[in-house]
Design a protein around this motif. Structure first.
Motif, mmCIF file in Angstrom:
data_model
loop_
_atom_site.group_PDB
_atom_site.id
_atom_site.type_symbol
_atom_site.label_atom_id
_atom_site.label_comp_id
_atom_site.label_asym_id
_atom_site.label_seq_id
_atom_site.Cartn_x
_atom_site.Cartn_y
_atom_site.Cartn_z
ATOM 1 N N ASP A 475 43.366 96.999 24.082
ATOM 2 C CA ASP A 475 44.707 98.327 24.375
ATOM 3 C C ASP A 475 44.436 98.538 23.158
ATOM 4 N N ALA A 476 44.084 99.835 22.484
ATOM 5 C CA ALA A 476 44.539 99.941 20.921
ATOM 6 C C ALA A 476 46.256 100.555 21.354
ATOM 7 N N ASN A 477 46.947 101.398 22.299
ATOM 8 C CA ASN A 477 48.059 101.767 22.700
ATOM 9 C C ASN A 477 49.228 100.990 22.855
ATOM 10 N N LEU A 478 48.587 99.742 22.905
ATOM 11 C CA LEU A 478 49.611 98.109 23.961
ATOM 12 C C LEU A 478 50.767 98.232 22.843
ATOM 13 N N GLY A 479 50.100 98.432 21.707
ATOM 14 C CA GLY A 479 51.980 98.016 20.706
ATOM 15 C C GLY A 479 52.639 98.562 20.318
ATOM 16 N N ALA A 480 52.196 100.156 20.112
ATOM 17 C CA ALA A 480 53.179 100.892 20.833
ATOM 18 C C ALA A 480 53.889 102.095 21.371
ATOM 19 N N ASP A 481 53.352 101.373 22.894
ATOM 20 C CA ASP A 481 53.621 101.425 24.132
ATOM 21 C C ASP A 481 55.251 100.669 24.350
ATOM 22 N N LEU A 482 54.558 99.051 23.692
ATOM 23 C CA LEU A 482 55.934 97.823 23.891
ATOM 24 C C LEU A 482 57.086 98.355 23.818
ATOM 25 N N LEU A 483 56.523 98.754 21.896
ATOM 26 C CA LEU A 483 58.034 98.835 21.543
ATOM 27 C C LEU A 483 58.568 99.688 21.898
ATOM 28 N N SER A 484 58.137 101.227 22.199
ATOM 29 C CA SER A 484 58.600 102.331 23.043
ATOM 30 C C SER A 484 59.614 101.636 23.829
ATOM 31 N N PHE A 485 59.034 100.634 25.318
ATOM 32 C CA PHE A 485 59.263 100.270 25.753
ATOM 33 C C PHE A 485 60.247 98.997 26.037
ATOM 34 N N ALA A 486 60.326 98.195 24.743
ATOM 35 C CA ALA A 486 61.454 97.347 24.512
ATOM 36 C C ALA A 486 62.683 98.097 23.568
ATOM 37 N N ALA A 487 62.271 99.014 23.716
ATOM 38 C CA ALA A 487 63.961 100.087 22.887
ATOM 39 C C ALA A 487 64.651 100.353 23.790
ATOM 40 N N ASP A 488 64.438 100.243 24.922
ATOM 41 C CA ASP A 488 65.875 100.813 25.847
ATOM 42 C C ASP A 488 65.973 99.359 26.717
ATOM 43 N N LEU A 489 64.904 98.142 26.234
ATOM 44 C CA LEU A 489 65.703 96.889 26.676
ATOM 45 C C LEU A 489 65.762 95.681 25.404
ATOM 46 N N LEU A 490 66.016 96.230 24.861
ATOM 47 C CA LEU A 490 65.890 94.967 23.575
ATOM 48 C C LEU A 490 66.991 95.482 22.574
ATOM 49 N N ALA A 491 68.616 95.591 21.631
ATOM 50 C CA ALA A 491 69.004 95.307 20.856
ATOM 51 C C ALA A 491 67.976 95.413 19.588
ATOM 52 N N PRO A 492 68.275 97.115 18.759
ATOM 53 C CA PRO A 492 67.176 96.799 17.796
ATOM 54 C C PRO A 492 66.498 95.945 16.549
ATOM 55 N N TYR A 493 67.341 94.877 16.867
ATOM 56 C CA TYR A 493 67.128 93.694 15.812
ATOM 57 C C TYR A 493 65.887 92.336 16.816
ATOM 58 N N LYS A 494 65.955 93.175 17.949
ATOM 59 C CA LYS A 494 65.127 91.647 18.929
ATOM 60 C C LYS A 494 63.854 92.253 18.845
ATOM 61 N N ARG A 495 63.847 93.599 18.839
ATOM 62 C CA ARG A 495 61.887 93.735 18.600
ATOM 63 C C ARG A 495 60.981 93.870 18.056
ATOM 64 N N PRO A 496 59.724 93.552 18.360
ATOM 65 C CA PRO A 496 58.759 92.718 17.351
ATOM 66 C C PRO A 496 58.807 93.823 16.352
#
Ligand code: MCA
Ligand code: AMP
Length: 520
Positions: A475-496
């Motif tokens: 899924d071409a959008n999965l990477g971007a999706d995951l990053l915005s998903f992670a934005a609510d759950l992980l401090a910025p320095y932990k996000r891939p």
């Protein structure tokens, strides 16, 4: 000097040889004369400094200018009185999560004077991360400088509401102000002073309580080793929610009777400007900071400082060389850990060897585990166990030695080299990221079947967090999706920093992902 045991893998016998750390002592001082901890506790030592030298400036920030020792004594006494009047008692936890300012320093010292246990929390944490600390540490009160974070703490506080206040601790004055006796500076050496959260293979952050003894021993060890004196002035651009900034930068300065220029964050120009304006002599940073300084045309200005120290992550030898050649500073690299504060440092007076972290610091015993070469540490700097986690504590000690999870070796001169890690850990810009925590979060995204997170060598961050997603449908959008998903759950320095989708993760016969086979 008596003969020195070059083989740090054996325990030095003080009756036969001096400990390795004798090499850190200033000329004229013998091992027998070193008393790192002495009597009292952290704040008694600091207050004694301020009383001996009341008019000397101690802390500077942009908002309030310089504050002297006698002002600090009065302000910390007053804030301790307020916290006491609000019902806080020795042993209560005070969560602290705010930018480095003089108000924050005053609140921290006031809490310690009252015998509270300070629980520092990264200001980058998201609600999930803050809620975990609140649920685990059960703080009675919290000092925060951000309304959203204050709301998260209140939301996590359960039946007994947590008192949430700003760093200025704007509460009614307490006993000290109305003339009643307020018991200050009476914590015992083995009472906890700070409870710091650090993770492990489980991905769940555990509290590491550090006592007055642990923190005093380590601060005094680096004061001795780095020849820190009252004339020194540190530009402190590290956050105060980790030991590098708090236990070394702040506590070390206060123990040495030296002064501190607080910066709200790190910037190369800001560091050079602050060093020049305030005639600073010291700078402590993580390798990412030195990498940024090395890119600045002003690098040569570092030469005005007496000493630059690096820690929290490996300092690349070529960066060490660049700063030496163009910055006129041979950086002293040292090695520490939340559970042990500071362990090892290159010597101030002897050779500072790039690619090594140096020699055991005063008071510290160091050896390698036979067979695995894991670095084992013991001494007054080492904590006595995790907060309410007896099993994790038992696993972390072997015969009284703390297992660091780092793998080491010694060079011909007995200098320690860190050659690997037994624990799964990524160090990005000096912050620890536990792959397991990131994987657990990403796996909750509906588009993710399985995921593996690794650290990839990176010129800026040291290691960059990179995720590999196993998914049937690309899924071409999965990477971007995951990053915005992670934005609510992980401090910025932990996000891939990068996400790759692959058909299958490499696995061994037992189905375990073989991370060494993952490459970008
Ligand atoms: C910021 N970013 C990061 C990191 N920091 N990404 C990965 N790793 C990091 N460490 C990202 C932000 O999410 C943002 O991404 C972009 O970089 C710019 O953010 P900004 O906040 O402006 O960054 P910065 O202020 O320049 O921070 C870089 C920093 C900081 C100054 C190197 O990370 C830092 O202070 N690190 C030191 C941490 C420390 O004290 N460690 C000691 C712990 P985007 O643009 O995508 O939004 S270890 C310890 O205490 C032990 C005992 C020891 O041995 O010392
Ligand atoms: P923390 O758990 O945040 O206290 O991080 C401690 C870890 O940082 C150590 O166990 C090491 O893996 C790493 N570390 C600290 N200083 C250094 C250094 N100078 N070189 C290599 N790794 C370091």
């Amino acid at each position: 000097m008596p003969p020195i045991c070059g083989q740090q893998c054996c325990v030095p016998d003080p009756t036969e040889t001096s400990p390795v750390w004798a090499q850190h002592l200033p000329p004229g001082l013998t091992v027998a004369e070193v008393d790192l901890v002495g009597a009292g506790n952290l704040t008694r030592r600091w207050v004694a400094r301020w009383r001996a030298d009341p008019t000397t400036p101690v802390v500077f920030d942009d908002a309030g200018g310089w504050v002297t020792g006698e002002e600090l004594e009065a302000r910390t006494r007053r804030v301790a009185g307020r916290l006491s009047a609000a019902g806080l008692e020795a042993g209560d936890r005070l969560l602290v999560s705010a930018q480095a300012t003089t108000d924050l320093v005053v609140a921290h010292i006031a809490a310690l004077r009252l015998g509270l246990v300070v629980v520092p929390v990264n200001t980058a944490y998201r609600q999930r991360e803050v809620a975990h600390v609140v649920a685990d540490a059960w703080p009675r009160a919290a000092v925060v400088d951000d309304a959203e974070r204050a709301g998260w703490i209140l939301a996590a506080s359960g039946a007994t509401p947590i008192l949430v206040i700003g760093p200025e601790v704007d509460l009614p004055d307490g006993p000290a102000e109305v003339g009643r006796q307020l018991e200050l500076d009476s914590a015992a050496l083995d009472d906890p002073a700070v409870l710091l959260y650090t993770s492990g293979t489980t991905g769940v952050a555990k509290g590491a309580p550090l006592s007055h003894r642990n923190l005093l021993a380590s601060a005094e060890a680096v004061v001795l080793a780095w020849r820190w004196t009252p004339v020194d002035r540190l530009v402190l651009a590290l956050p105060l929610f980790h030991l590098h900034g708090l236990g070394v930068g702040l506590h070390g300065s206060l123990c040495a009777g030296a002064s501190i220029v607080l910066r709200p964050g790190f910037g190369a120009d800001d560091l050079f400007d602050a060093s020049r304006t305030h005639q600073a002599s010291l700078f402590f940073g993580v390798p990412t900071m030195y990498a940024r300084l090395a890119k600045s045309p002003r690098l040569g200005e570092l030469a005005r400082l007496r000493l630059c120290v690096s820690g929290s992550a490996p300092l690349p030898a070529d960066l060490h060389a660049a700063v030496a050649e163009r910055g006129g500073q041979r950086i002293v690299e040292r090695y520490g850990m939340t559970e042990t504060v500071m362990n090892v440092s290159n010597p101030y007076a002897g050779d500072r060897v790039p690619g090594t972290v140096g020699l055991a610091l005063p008071g510290v015993d160091l050896r390698l585990d036979e067979g695995t070469d894991e670095i084992l540490v013991r001494g007054p700097n080492v904590f006595s166990g995790y907060w309410q986690r007896p099993e994790a504590t038992a696993e972390s000690f072997v015969d009284g030695w703390f297992r660091t999870g780092d793998v080491g070796g010694f060079d011909d001169n007995g200098y320690l080299k860190i050659v690997g890690r037994r624990k799964e850990l990524i160090i990005s810009g000096g912050y620890n990221v536990y792959p397991r925590e990131v994987e657990d979060v990403l796996r909750t995204h509906p588009g993710v079947g399985d995921v593996a997170v690794i650290g990839v060598a990176d010129g800026v961050w040291g290691e960059a967090v990179v995720a590999f997603i196993e998914g049937g449908n690309i899924d071409a959008n999965l990477g971007a999706d995951l990053l915005s998903f992670a934005a609510d759950l992980l401090a910025p320095y932990k996000r891939p920093k990068r996400v790759h989708q692959i058909a299958r993760l490499p696995r061994n016969a037992l189905g375990k992902v073989i991370k060494s086979e993952l490459h970008e």
